[in-house]
Design an enzyme around this catalytic site. Structure first.
Site, PDB file in Angstrom:
ATOM      1  N   GLU A 193       0.805  -1.215   0.000  1.00  0.00           N
ATOM      2  CA  GLU A 193       0.000   0.000   0.000  1.00  0.00           C
ATOM      3  C   GLU A 193       0.848   1.280   0.000  1.00  0.00           C
ATOM      4  O   GLU A 193       0.652   2.164  -0.818  1.00  0.00           O
ATOM      5  CB  GLU A 193      -0.871  -0.026   1.259  1.00  0.00           C
ATOM      6  CG  GLU A 193      -2.163   0.693   1.147  1.00  0.00           C
ATOM      7  CD  GLU A 193      -2.847   0.703   2.506  1.00  0.00           C
ATOM      8  OE1 GLU A 193      -2.471  -0.127   3.370  1.00  0.00           O
ATOM      9  OE2 GLU A 193      -3.739   1.545   2.706  1.00  0.00           O
ATOM     10  N   ASP A 201      -0.148 -10.195   3.507  1.00  0.00           N
ATOM     11  CA  ASP A 201      -1.465 -10.236   4.150  1.00  0.00           C
ATOM     12  C   ASP A 201      -2.610 -10.409   3.162  1.00  0.00           C
ATOM     13  O   ASP A 201      -3.746 -10.605   3.573  1.00  0.00           O
ATOM     14  CB  ASP A 201      -1.691  -8.953   4.949  1.00  0.00           C
ATOM     15  CG  ASP A 201      -0.790  -8.866   6.168  1.00  0.00           C
ATOM     16  OD1 ASP A 201      -0.324  -9.920   6.623  1.00  0.00           O
ATOM     17  OD2 ASP A 201      -0.558  -7.747   6.645  1.00  0.00           O
TER      18      ASP A 201
END
Lengths: 342, 342, 342, 342
Positions: free
Chosen positions: B103, B128
């Site tokens: 991100e 994740d």
């Protein structure tokens, strides 16, 4: 509601995970009862059942094989096969069947449903990943993982001894296992059934690899064939699934490479090791979800369908979609990985 | 054409496979040159490069980590950061950047592309699996596999000693690793950050499991929280990525379970073991294909995009799509696996 | 003091661990310098060296193969071989040699030391564990582990399809790998070269196993032979070590079993997978300690010896002890595990 | 002859292999009958038995845990404990006991045999490898393998992020697991309970490692302690075996290293993962042979002894030999591996 469950065709890690998913959800959420049919279609044909409840599915998630047994029995080729199955379903008070299997096993389910009204939901199963209608089948990731680990190990031998190592993996009609394990294992040549190979090109790759760095690893699907005529393989005998035995291309290839390049070559045939044992986490996840969705399709009365993976979703498609045509490796995808050859 | 490559953020198995895919295809098919930038955005910011050609990417496919190093440097928060990057790109004669990261790292790439015209192609990376716009990210399957193998091993201890075993796995904001490894490992309770858990319900499951058969295994994502207020965890210190350390829920849970059920409970915190080491075959396949498609996007001049998995296809989506919102576990999917709780 | 190091003969996990142990201790504790000779005895014969210092041995502990390369060159059979070696040792200023190898490689070291005064210390190496004078050789545990994992996987296929599965493992002259992996894998028949097998007895075991429970697994060493005459195997060609190729007993056995028992049988030949890749923890420990003790023997001037494992101690024995006779499986030990047959 | 079998103390891979070896040989070669006592000494104390024949031991070889259950019950500390055991043995018509356990469990066996004439044969069991009288105990190799694999994985994280990674492994009183896994995993510091460590020295190693190459890995046994006073660990609570919980040294160490060196440090605590799951091939071999020899000792009437490994032989020693003193790491051996520190 009583639901029969059967597993047909070849061994495949994840079968038990499907069965467990079916039974856990069926019993706990819908209050269904279950009947296990033994050895694929032989079970309902002969009325051979085993108990199938939550205690029977405890602890089976990580175990390879199938607690129900398997076979290649085709009831459509047995005298009065359909009638006997229908009688046994009535006798066993079975209202619906969950049929876990590959092309042949599901083909029977499709026919029984369409022509004879037997209420079937299918779960696609093939180690080779060559069933249409689903992104992946369970068992495939396990086979690829095992083959990749073997290729990883062979690299050091290839390097230390400057030998060509040929690895023959499963895949009679489709090269998925060869393609995925070859790419993941860093193979220098990958040969698949979808595209006849040019032995001269293979030898050019082998030779250029030696010049560049190390000894090469060649991954070949058992069904791969050279351009100029079929290789006469070991024998013409049929295996237990009625297919002609195609094993032997790996050894043929090693001999050809030796003769043409003057480099020593060795073959490893992984064989059944690829299809046994505990499933990978990916296959356990996929197989379990297939089981959960199959029993949901039964609950919805959505017979004649089979569960399938699309992206991250499990959906339903007509059983016929899976068995209509083989899912083979797209030439564009094969070309994409070709950048690693040589 | 000269292409710069950098890897930012946390460790993730498959990073090297991406780099190898990018370089192999870029050099062999398009004749590009490459520059490796060291330690994420720190590299272009400080002009810190390493050579990146085919010899540098040999043998790195099965290796975890990243040959380029990584960091959490954010050039947008550094004085004159953007200008320094642009100057270094000019100095290094770099025409395009391939940015491999999560991100934060991709967020910088999106901003640099949109606001400053830096030609970037992104490759999504997160152990994740919580980046939007792609079905899966590489590294996730490896983490799930490692956690599943650990759960497999803990089952025998749980059974032999009739103890509750709590396994804390990664997942601060999304429960993907907990959900997949918990399902694949046959856990009896799975707790995820997306849904606050009811400690009474957890204890009911634990107790009922003891009555039914064996001792239970509880898998908890590091970011999971109980319904009634946040757990005060170990400390409020920041980790290397600037997040507050959330470790500790596993131990809190074990203590609560012991006190409420009277059953002995133990915790295992897998930690960094989940994100290191050789990638699974699945992750090597995915990461390599991401690399091949990223350099193709560069060739097509399709900047501002990132590669993404959709089903079995690798596609391109705007980088912003990945960073706009977290991909969390759908409540329906969580409910689906709930049939195995207790 | 400058010490030369060479690795000869077949691939074996742990070779790099020995080299690392030798160099780390030699440099750090004794201040020695090192010269790596390439490809076994070919290195000193042709004066082919590579640098060998602490930077060269970083990160090699978990890697299979050997950074020095290997070969089956026998300098005693090369014209002026001994003289050329002695000249090269002088030229390279090498005062002592650490020779890591099996029967052949160590035999040369013993001869060079005894007859020509070349200062050699030996490190025994054989995947087959058939060298006398040491409890175990490194690489053996890795081979046994890989074979055992394969057998574990085959069990589920044997069970699900009621097929006999024959696993051919390494072991031309000694059955150690077959014995250990067969026992650890729960095989139902284990056949070793030390004792000719009675094919009728094998079929009796196979049949009785089917009656008792499941399909059997037969583990056979590549050098095992039936009582009544040698099996004519694939071909009479020599492999790279000058031995006649013995592969093929596994397939012969599967065919015989099929014909005699009417049960379907399949063969898996593990091949080079057994000797490549990362060593087990046991082998890393053993190989590292062998390296540490070999350089200590050099320091002590204890030439003509080789390191050996006795219990948990690493000791020194005359090199001749290892090469004088093959260490084969004791009939009493074979009888001991016979309780699991059938 | 009827023989009782029990397993006491902590979980340990290989327990089922022992039980299987005992029963297979006892039934097939000697025609004995067996009684399984549940949960260690609680079984004979309370007369809690389960059937134990060949069908019960099928398929248990690769499974961790113990089919008999385990506990820390000490009948010598229970009122009338000895009398109750003797009464139950008479009632169950048990003529001899095979006692599989560690220091505590075997200590009871020694006492019952010596003082009360209960006919016991012992099988040593400890994951920590700290029982005297035997070269190795089963379960240890599995624990070392799991810890080594974890260390392998952590290397890439250490390198990519330049962080110190502390791995806490089992070993309260002896450092065998730390020593073997630390060496096999290429750790840069190994700390064991046998020798108090100098935190300044540890930090010097850490710092020098960073200068030389990469980030270091520190392996610490849970029972290791610094020189200057005991570390006050988490709590003083007792674990299920009555020992004070010593967990926590790993985290203490990471914090100290961070503060003293300014380098980021992280801890992984492997915990119960080390003692569960399928045993390695080595442990299956050792445990099975222990089982075969234990029942042979019963047949020979050689009570008061326990089986032990000496080199490659299984021998018998007085049970007292094992429990008299802890087998700790020899300072010379610890010094030997010290060459890899820093």
């Amino acid at each position: 509601m009583r639901v029969g469950v059967l597993t047909g065709g070849g061994d495949c890690p994840g079968l038990n995970a499907v069965i467990r998913g079916v039974v856990r959800k069926g019993v706990q959420e819908y209050g269904y009862e279950f009947v296990g049919y033994r050895d694929g279609w032989r079970g309902p044909l002969e009325g051979d059942t085993i108990p199938l409840g939550i205690p029977n599915v405890r602890g089976i998630l990580p175990r390879g094989g199938t607690i129900l047994g398997s076979s290649r029995t085709n009831p459509l080729k047995v005298e009065n096969g359909v009638r006997r199955i229908k009688e046994n379903l009535v006798k066993d008070e079975v209202d619906a069947l969950i049929v876990i299997g590959g092309e042949d096993t599901l083909g029977v389910a499709a026919e029984l449903h369409q022509a004879y009204g037997v209420r079937c939901v299918g779960v696609p199963k093939t180690i080779d990943n060559d069933l249409s209608g689903t992104d992946y089948t369970f068992g495939f990731d396990t086979a690829v993982s095992i083959a990749t680990e073997a290729i990883d190990r062979l690299h050091t031998t290839a390097e230390s001894h400057m030998r060509v190592l040929v690895v023959e993996v499963m895949g009679r009609h489709a090269g998925w296992i060869a393609l995925h394990s070859g790419l993941a294992g860093g193979a220098n040549v990958i040969l698949i059934p979808e595209q006849r190979f040019d032995i001269d090109q293979v030898c050019t790759w082998v030779t250029s690899r030696f010049q560049a760095t190390y000894a090469p690893i060649v991954v070949v699907a058992e069904g791969a064939m050279p351009q100029d005529g079929d290789v006469v393989l070991k024998d013409g005998s049929l295996d237990s699934f009625g297919h002609v035995r195609l094993s032997g291309i790996g050894e043929w290839l090693a001999k050809e490479i030796e003769q043409r390049t003057g480099k020593e070559a060795r073959t490893t045939v992984l064989g059944h090791v690829q299809r046994g044992g505990t499933p990978t986490a990916f296959d356990r996840w996929l197989a379990t979800r297939f089981g959960l969705h199959a029993i949901e399709a039964v609950r919805d009365g959505d017979f004649g369908t089979m569960v399938a993976l699309r992206g991250t979703d499990v959906v339903r498609v007509p059983i016929g979609d899976a068995t209509a045509r083989l899912k083979t490796v797209d030439p564009a995808l094969y070309a994409e990985v070709g950048v690693f050859f040589g």
